[in-house]
Design a protein around this motif. Structure first.
Motif, PDB file in Angstrom:
ATOM      1  N   GLU A 109       0.923  -1.162   0.031  1.00 10.38           N
ATOM      2  CA  GLU A 109       0.072   0.080   0.025  1.00 10.38           C
ATOM      3  C   GLU A 109       0.829   1.261   0.031  1.00 10.38           C
ATOM      4  OE1 GLU A 109      -2.852  -0.247   3.281  1.00 10.38           O
ATOM      5  OE2 GLU A 109      -3.578  -2.360   2.675  1.00 10.38           O
ATOM      6  N   THR A 110       2.113   1.040   0.601  1.00 13.05           N
ATOM      7  CA  THR A 110       2.899   2.449   0.900  1.00 13.05           C
ATOM      8  C   THR A 110       4.003   2.264  -0.254  1.00 13.05           C
ATOM      9  OG1 THR A 110       4.122   1.390   2.455  1.00 13.05           O
ATOM     10  CG2 THR A 110       2.309   2.640   3.238  1.00 13.05           C
ATOM     11  N   GLY A 111       4.166   1.560  -1.215  1.00 12.32           N
ATOM     12  CA  GLY A 111       5.361   1.607  -1.959  1.00 12.32           C
ATOM     13  C   GLY A 111       6.652   1.151  -1.610  1.00 12.32           C
ATOM     14  N   ALA A 112       6.567   0.300  -0.476  1.00 11.57           N
ATOM     15  CA  ALA A 112       7.910   0.223   0.260  1.00 11.57           C
ATOM     16  C   ALA A 112       8.489  -1.289  -0.374  1.00 11.57           C
ATOM     17  CB  ALA A 112       7.733  -0.171   1.703  1.00 11.57           C
ATOM     18  N   CYS A 113       9.787  -1.297  -0.117  1.00  9.86           N
ATOM     19  CA  CYS A 113      10.333  -2.621  -0.801  1.00  9.86           C
ATOM     20  C   CYS A 113      10.361  -3.655  -0.016  1.00  9.86           C
ATOM     21  CB  CYS A 113      11.789  -2.161  -1.153  1.00  9.86           C
ATOM     22  SG  CYS A 113      12.921  -1.953   0.076  1.00  9.86           S
ATOM     23  N   GLY A 114      10.119  -3.439   1.506  1.00  9.78           N
ATOM     24  CA  GLY A 114       9.869  -4.794   2.186  1.00  9.78           C
ATOM     25  C   GLY A 114      10.064  -4.425   3.609  1.00  9.78           C
ATOM     26  N   LEU A 115      10.170  -5.343   4.370  1.00 11.49           N
ATOM     27  CA  LEU A 115      10.065  -5.368   5.908  1.00 11.49           C
ATOM     28  C   LEU A 115      11.496  -5.683   6.504  1.00 11.49           C
ATOM     29  CD1 LEU A 115       6.742  -7.097   6.724  1.00 11.49           C
ATOM     30  CD2 LEU A 115       7.095  -4.687   6.991  1.00 11.49           C
ATOM     31  N   MET A 116      12.144  -5.169   7.489  1.00  9.20           N
ATOM     32  CA  MET A 116      13.305  -5.709   8.194  1.00  9.20           C
ATOM     33  C   MET A 116      12.870  -5.787   9.605  1.00  9.20           C
ATOM     34  SD  MET A 116      16.983  -3.623   8.664  1.00  9.20           S
ATOM     35  CE  MET A 116      16.577  -2.928  10.536  1.00  9.20           C
TER      36      MET A 116
END
Length: 148
Positions: A109-116
């Motif tokens: 939804e926010t155009g982020a590449c992933g989670l860390m």
């Protein structure tokens, strides 16, 4: 057990703070509901994190808190999955996985590449959960902290 996941707001401060306090106690910090509540209120007021609550039976029983980061090689926004907690009475029902799935959806939804994320080596539950949810262990990096 039926549940919903909602994005927390300032209106959810009391319920979120109660869970956040239990989370901190889990990590061997002294209980301090009011200080934790003030901390979360500041995050809400300054839009410094996004929190999702898992709700069942009309009450919040778990949460995930995400902070915005930026990834230097992908040149994109990334989310730090900083805090994940489900009340002990509600564990084993898939709520942690549901919160992680919602966090992944938030990336979309926010155009982020992933989670860390980072967790203690002694967090047996988390260290089994995260690979099951598609996270890859990063054995190439050492994480260091500097505290003032």
């Amino acid at each position: 057990m039926s549940y919903t996941i909602k994005k927390a707001s300032l209106e959810d401060l009391d319920e979120t703070a109660a869970l956040f306090n239990l989370y901190r106690v889990f990590y061997r910090q002294p209980s301090d509901l009011e200080k934790g509540k003030a901390f979360l209120k500041e995050r809400f007021l300054n839009s410094e994190s996004d929190i999702f609550l898992v709700m069942t039976g009309g009450k919040a029983v778990g949460f995930v808190q995400l902070y915005k980061l930026f990834h230097y090689t992908r040149l994109q926004k990334q989310w730090l999955l900083s805090d994940l907690f489900v009340h002990p009475d509600y564990r084993g029902k898939g709520f942690s996985v549901a919160l992680i799935d919602r966090s992944k959806q938030w990336c979309e939804e926010t155009g982020a590449c992933g989670l860390m994320l980072e967790t203690e080596k002694t967090n047996d539950i988390g260290n089994r959960l995260y690979p099951r949810c598609g996270f890859e262990y990063d054995g190439l990096h050492n994480y260091y902290h500097w505290w003032k």
